[in-house]
Design an enzyme around this catalytic site. Sequence first.
Site, PDB file in Angstrom:
ATOM      1  N   GLY A  27     -42.577   8.948  16.476  1.00 18.54           N
ATOM      2  CA  GLY A  27     -41.239   8.907  17.076  1.00 18.54           C
ATOM      3  C   GLY A  27     -40.172   9.393  16.102  1.00 18.54           C
ATOM      4  O   GLY A  27     -40.440   9.612  14.919  1.00 18.54           O
ATOM      5  N   GLN A  28     -38.943   9.535  16.603  1.00 20.32           N
ATOM      6  CA  GLN A  28     -37.859  10.019  15.725  1.00 20.32           C
ATOM      7  C   GLN A  28     -37.663   9.083  14.530  1.00 20.32           C
ATOM      8  O   GLN A  28     -37.474   9.552  13.397  1.00 20.32           O
ATOM      9  CB  GLN A  28     -36.539  10.190  16.497  1.00 20.32           C
ATOM     10  CG  GLN A  28     -35.986   8.892  17.072  1.00 20.32           C
ATOM     11  CD  GLN A  28     -34.535   8.976  17.551  1.00 20.32           C
ATOM     12  OE1 GLN A  28     -33.930  10.044  17.556  1.00 20.32           O
ATOM     13  NE2 GLN A  28     -33.972   7.849  17.951  1.00 20.32           N
ATOM     14  N   SER A  52     -34.411  -4.678  19.449  1.00 13.12           N
ATOM     15  CA  SER A  52     -33.577  -3.738  20.199  1.00 13.12           C
ATOM     16  C   SER A  52     -32.381  -4.409  20.860  1.00 13.12           C
ATOM     17  O   SER A  52     -32.460  -5.564  21.309  1.00 13.12           O
ATOM     18  CB  SER A  52     -34.444  -3.111  21.297  1.00 13.12           C
ATOM     19  OG  SER A  52     -33.646  -2.528  22.295  1.00 13.12           O
ATOM     20  N   GLU A  78     -31.536  -3.813  23.698  1.00 16.45           N
ATOM     21  CA  GLU A  78     -31.952  -4.089  25.080  1.00 16.45           C
ATOM     22  C   GLU A  78     -32.179  -5.583  25.286  1.00 16.45           C
ATOM     23  O   GLU A  78     -32.149  -6.063  26.418  1.00 16.45           O
ATOM     24  CB  GLU A  78     -33.246  -3.339  25.399  1.00 16.45           C
ATOM     25  CG  GLU A  78     -33.050  -1.946  25.963  1.00 16.45           C
ATOM     26  CD  GLU A  78     -32.400  -1.938  27.335  1.00 16.45           C
ATOM     27  OE1 GLU A  78     -31.348  -1.281  27.460  1.00 16.45           O
ATOM     28  OE2 GLU A  78     -32.905  -2.569  28.271  1.00 16.45           O
ATOM     29  N   TYR A 129     -39.373  -4.101  29.353  1.00 10.36           N
ATOM     30  CA  TYR A 129     -39.299  -3.666  27.953  1.00 10.36           C
ATOM     31  C   TYR A 129     -38.469  -4.669  27.129  1.00 10.36           C
ATOM     32  O   TYR A 129     -38.886  -5.094  26.045  1.00 10.36           O
ATOM     33  CB  TYR A 129     -38.661  -2.268  27.881  1.00 10.36           C
ATOM     34  CG  TYR A 129     -38.247  -1.854  26.497  1.00 10.36           C
ATOM     35  CD1 TYR A 129     -39.156  -1.278  25.619  1.00 10.36           C
ATOM     36  CD2 TYR A 129     -36.933  -2.053  26.052  1.00 10.36           C
ATOM     37  CE1 TYR A 129     -38.778  -0.903  24.339  1.00 10.36           C
ATOM     38  CE2 TYR A 129     -36.544  -1.685  24.780  1.00 10.36           C
ATOM     39  CZ  TYR A 129     -37.471  -1.120  23.922  1.00 10.36           C
ATOM     40  OH  TYR A 129     -37.081  -0.764  22.661  1.00 10.36           O
TER      41      TYR A 129
HETATM   42  P1  GDR Z   1     -31.860   2.855  26.785  1.00  8.57           P
HETATM   43  O1  GDR Z   1     -31.799   4.454  26.612  1.00  8.57           O
HETATM   44  O2  GDR Z   1     -32.444   2.461  28.083  1.00  8.57           O
HETATM   45  O3  GDR Z   1     -30.486   2.339  26.469  1.00  8.57           O
HETATM   46  O4  GDR Z   1     -32.891   2.424  25.647  1.00  8.57           O
HETATM   47  P2  GDR Z   1     -31.706   5.654  27.666  1.00  8.57           P
HETATM   48  O5  GDR Z   1     -31.184   6.812  26.896  1.00  8.57           O
HETATM   49  O6  GDR Z   1     -32.964   5.854  28.416  1.00  8.57           O
HETATM   50  O7  GDR Z   1     -30.604   5.144  28.728  1.00  8.57           O
HETATM   51  C1  GDR Z   1     -29.267   4.904  28.381  1.00  8.57           C
HETATM   52  C2  GDR Z   1     -28.422   4.699  29.623  1.00  8.57           C
HETATM   53  O8  GDR Z   1     -28.293   5.930  30.316  1.00  8.57           O
HETATM   54  C3  GDR Z   1     -28.404   5.664  31.724  1.00  8.57           C
HETATM   55  N1  GDR Z   1     -28.807   6.877  32.430  1.00  8.57           N
HETATM   56  C4  GDR Z   1     -29.944   7.558  32.230  1.00  8.57           C
HETATM   57  N2  GDR Z   1     -30.949   7.356  31.349  1.00  8.57           N
HETATM   58  C5  GDR Z   1     -31.989   8.228  31.353  1.00  8.57           C
HETATM   59  N3  GDR Z   1     -32.977   8.044  30.475  1.00  8.57           N
HETATM   60  N4  GDR Z   1     -32.030   9.306  32.229  1.00  8.57           N
HETATM   61  C6  GDR Z   1     -31.026   9.543  33.129  1.00  8.57           C
HETATM   62  O9  GDR Z   1     -31.068  10.496  33.892  1.00  8.57           O
HETATM   63  C7  GDR Z   1     -29.927   8.631  33.134  1.00  8.57           C
HETATM   64  N5  GDR Z   1     -28.782   8.568  33.857  1.00  8.57           N
HETATM   65  C8  GDR Z   1     -28.115   7.499  33.415  1.00  8.57           C
HETATM   66  C9  GDR Z   1     -29.436   4.555  31.784  1.00  8.57           C
HETATM   67  O10 GDR Z   1     -29.423   3.926  33.055  1.00  8.57           O
HETATM   68  C10 GDR Z   1     -28.988   3.683  30.630  1.00  8.57           C
HETATM   69  O11 GDR Z   1     -27.960   2.831  31.048  1.00  8.57           O
HETATM   70  C11 GDR Z   1     -32.959   3.074  24.393  1.00  8.57           C
HETATM   71  C12 GDR Z   1     -34.437   3.180  24.011  1.00  8.57           C
HETATM   72  O12 GDR Z   1     -34.551   3.960  22.847  1.00  8.57           O
HETATM   73  C13 GDR Z   1     -35.021   1.817  23.745  1.00  8.57           C
HETATM   74  O13 GDR Z   1     -36.347   1.949  23.284  1.00  8.57           O
HETATM   75  C14 GDR Z   1     -34.164   1.140  22.671  1.00  8.57           C
HETATM   76  O14 GDR Z   1     -34.671  -0.137  22.399  1.00  8.57           O
HETATM   77  C15 GDR Z   1     -32.719   1.078  23.119  1.00  8.57           C
HETATM   78  O15 GDR Z   1     -32.242   2.363  23.412  1.00  8.57           O
HETATM   79  C16 GDR Z   1     -31.816   0.469  22.056  1.00  8.57           C
END
Ligand code: GDR
Length: 328
Positions: A11-12, A127, A129, A151
């Site tokens: 991972g990164q 995290s 989360e 998660y």
């Molecule tokens: P997160 O990261 O769930 O916070 O967990 P993510 O980037 O997936 O989502 C952040 C927010 O963006 C909203 N969102 C979307 N997310 C994704 N992936 N794709 C979309 O199209 C989109 N549109 C809106 C999400 O709903 C969310 O609110 C990350 C991960 O790295 C975890 O493993 C880590 O523990 C936490 O960050 C801290």
Amino acid sequence: MARALITGITGQDGLYLSELLLSKGYEVFGLIRGQNNPKLDLVRATVPEVKLLTGDLTDLSSLLRAMESSQPDEVYNLGAISFVAYSWENAMLTTDVTGKGVLNILEAVRLYSHDDPHKVRFYQASSSEMFGKVQEVPQRESTLLWPRSPYGVAKVFGHYMTINYRESYGMHASSGILFNHESPRRGPEFVTRKISQAVSRIKLGLQDGITMGNLDAKRDWGFAGDYVEAMWLMLQQDTADDYVISTGVTHSIKELLDVAFAAVGIDDWAPYVTQDPRFMRPAEVELLIGDSTKARTTLGWEPKVAFTELVQMMVANDLVEQRAQAGR
Ligand code: GDR
């Protein structure tokens, strides 16, 4: 020469942490999972000095073997199924890897260091989360945890198990509650990279638009390269502890779109962005903003890269990458 074992090397964070530890003169071992792991070549190309060991967080005996072969002074448990949205579809697998996997690696460290509980220092990647439906703003180490995804629940298990091993066995086990951290090495399933890739492709005429989920969620985004430094600092302390690692600044997904599109000269992104329930989550973490005062005062840590610079860095990287791919 100090030795470190890193799970989640592909991972990164695994890559940035490897680079940091190698620059400090560590011998670095990385645990790599599965047969023909598709990320093996990436790890070999990025950090060729890292010695790779086969193992899986769900297989205690493989972790014990990894401990014996690497004889580490420090273990960084970064391995997890880390995509929150995926965790609803694979709740049990996520529990096994992201939750029970922590117990397995803690147990491997404990058994390996049975003659001296301080032989190995342990870092658990907890995290933000875990804060989920936030009970306090900003969130700090003492904030009540209220996870909103399988998660998040699994991470809470790992977090408390780390504290429990510290308290039960006197292990030097620390937990870093890291808020979202991003980089050009971020997987494309996460929102920052999904946007930086799409924006670059739109700019280059390779893609028409982007389909998103919830645009109102707010995150405290930092740079992964800064955050791995905090992991290392935690293990250099005399006493193990838990620390929030965050920038203390929050932005919505809409603001993320503002900065990413502006980086390629597009001021109004509305014509390019659609929303689809497919990308909405059954339960959302609406607002994250971390208070990292403890890390700043005790560890002397602070983030160096701010939000706008981070997003611009990611878009700049993707423009180069997408241009190269399109030319092939
Ligand atoms: P997160 O990261 O769930 O916070 O967990 P993510 O980037 O997936 O989502 C952040 C927010 O963006 C909203 N969102 C979307 N997310 C994704 N992936 N794709 C979309 O199209 C989109 N549109 C809106 C999400 O709903 C969310 O609110 C990350 C991960 O790295 C975890 O493993 C880590 O523990 C936490 O960050 C801290």
